[in-house]
Design an enzyme around this catalytic site. Structure first.
Site, mmCIF file in Angstrom:
data_model
loop_
_atom_site.group_PDB
_atom_site.id
_atom_site.type_symbol
_atom_site.label_atom_id
_atom_site.label_comp_id
_atom_site.label_asym_id
_atom_site.label_seq_id
_atom_site.Cartn_x
_atom_site.Cartn_y
_atom_site.Cartn_z
ATOM 1 C CG HIS A 1 -9.035 18.856 -11.290
ATOM 2 N ND1 HIS A 1 -8.016 19.035 -12.188
ATOM 3 C CD2 HIS A 1 -9.549 20.082 -11.042
ATOM 4 C CE1 HIS A 1 -7.916 20.322 -12.478
ATOM 5 N NE2 HIS A 1 -8.843 20.998 -11.805
ATOM 6 C CG ASP B 1 -12.245 23.500 -11.311
ATOM 7 O OD1 ASP B 1 -11.324 22.809 -10.855
ATOM 8 O OD2 ASP B 1 -12.116 24.264 -12.290
ATOM 9 C CG HIS C 1 -11.485 28.941 -12.931
ATOM 10 N ND1 HIS C 1 -10.785 28.784 -14.099
ATOM 11 C CD2 HIS C 1 -11.279 27.817 -12.211
ATOM 12 C CE1 HIS C 1 -10.164 27.608 -14.081
ATOM 13 N NE2 HIS C 1 -10.440 27.002 -12.947
ATOM 14 C CG HIS D 1 -11.260 26.333 -7.711
ATOM 15 N ND1 HIS D 1 -10.039 26.400 -7.062
ATOM 16 C CD2 HIS D 1 -10.963 26.321 -9.049
ATOM 17 C CE1 HIS D 1 -9.068 26.422 -7.963
ATOM 18 N NE2 HIS D 1 -9.596 26.398 -9.158
ATOM 19 C CG HIS E 1 -7.828 22.300 -8.415
ATOM 20 N ND1 HIS E 1 -9.004 22.721 -9.001
ATOM 21 C CD2 HIS E 1 -7.994 22.501 -7.078
ATOM 22 C CE1 HIS E 1 -9.829 23.170 -8.063
ATOM 23 N NE2 HIS E 1 -9.244 23.046 -6.890
ATOM 24 C CD1 TRP F 1 0.711 -0.575 2.955
ATOM 25 C CD2 TRP F 1 -1.276 0.067 3.738
ATOM 26 N NE1 TRP F 1 0.781 -0.619 4.327
ATOM 27 C CE2 TRP F 1 -0.425 -0.232 4.834
ATOM 28 C CE3 TRP F 1 -2.572 0.486 4.008
ATOM 29 C CZ2 TRP F 1 -0.848 -0.106 6.163
ATOM 30 C CZ3 TRP F 1 -2.982 0.611 5.326
ATOM 31 C CH2 TRP F 1 -2.119 0.306 6.391
ATOM 32 C CG ASN F 2 1.763 3.025 -2.824
ATOM 33 O OD1 ASN F 2 2.939 2.780 -2.633
ATOM 34 N ND2 ASN F 2 1.040 2.430 -3.759
HETATM 35 MN MN MN Z 1 -9.268 23.144 -11.248
#
Ligand code: MN
Length: 260
Positions: free
Chosen positions: A76, A78, A210, A82, A72, A64-65
């Site tokens: 992904h 938003d 955005h 954001h 982002h 495992w990690n």
């Molecule tokens: Mn973004």
């Protein structure tokens, strides 16, 4: 005979192949391209794995990690909070789950973007598309195909920067405002590193996608792949951002259901 339920019909269609699942998600690794802001600003992190154990003294039977990532980074989501215009809006964990399964349309401007890396989508482009394909979906996604997914194996080609900054396609200021404030969609999905054009730092307002989308409580979805495999209309998008409490976004496994 009882009538077959919608979900059992869907399940049969998936098993039989008449509905296919298309993965729209970029693979996450240390090489996944990330956005680069001017040096005076804070920077997002690359995706990183830190091994905890791998069938060894640290854990004889398990691998495992831990991972570190920007919210982002890679494909992904938003969330409204954001951006400063949406600061009182939903964080990524508060987005209603009903919003994560919605219809999607694909507007293909990859030919225009191949000729002009700074191509900007205009309201007239969307209206012309609507004449051919019908209205943008109420409560659904507008996915904007630019061909940029073909560059996603290279940070340099994906960001496409020169001495004047990054050069990647996006939307005009008025188009971003119209999509956010007048169109019926719930969000915009793109193949580029962010919903805004590479040159949008110099727009007024800066980063209009955005600014207007988040200010209208709408969503962004970025670094999508394989939009070329979707029809212009009729796909159903399933978006799975991690529910990071107070988060501004999250890596999101994103798939589309498509009828064949
Ligand atoms: Mn973004």
């Amino acid at each position: 005979m009882p009538e077959r339920s919608v979900l059992s019909a869907l399940s049969d269609a998936l098993a039989g192949g008449s509905v296919q699942v298309v993965d729209l998600t970029a693979r996450l690794s240390a090489e996944t391209p990330i956005i680069q802001l001017p040096p005076e600003f804070g920077q997002t992190a690359r995706f990183e794995l830190e091994e905890i154990s791998r069938y060894d003294d640290r854990g004889p039977a398990w691998y495992w990690n831990n991972f570190r990532s920007g919210e982002h980074t890679g494909t992904h989501f938003d969330a409204p909070n954001h951006w400063v215009t949406g600061r009182d809006g939903d964080d990524v964990a508060s987005v209603p789950v009903e919003h994560l399964i919605r219809p999607a349309v694909v507007l293909d401007f990859s030919a225009e973007c191949a000729d002009d890396a700074d191509f900007l989508l205009e309201v007239d482009h969307i209206k012309a598309w609507e004449k051919e394909h019908g209205s943008l979906p109420d409560g659904g996604w507008m996915l904007y195909r630019t061909g940029w997914d073909a560059r996603s194996d290279s940070q340099e080609r994906f960001i496409n920067a020169n001495e004047t900054g990054p050069h990647t396609p996006g939307m005009s200021i008025e188009c971003a405002r119209w999509v956010a404030e007048e169109s019926p969609v719930i969000g915009v999905g793109v193949e580029t590193v962010g919903t805004d054009a590479g040159a949008a730092h110099s727009f007024e307002p800066p980063f209009p996608c955005h600014s207007y989308l988040m200010g209208s409580g709408k969503y962004g979805l970025t670094q999508l792949q394989n939009l070329a495999s979707l029809p212009p209309t009729g796909a159903l998008l399933v978006v799975g951002p991690l529910p990071i409490v107070t988060g501004s976004g999250a890596p999101a496994r994103t798939v589309a259901l498509v009828e064949r």
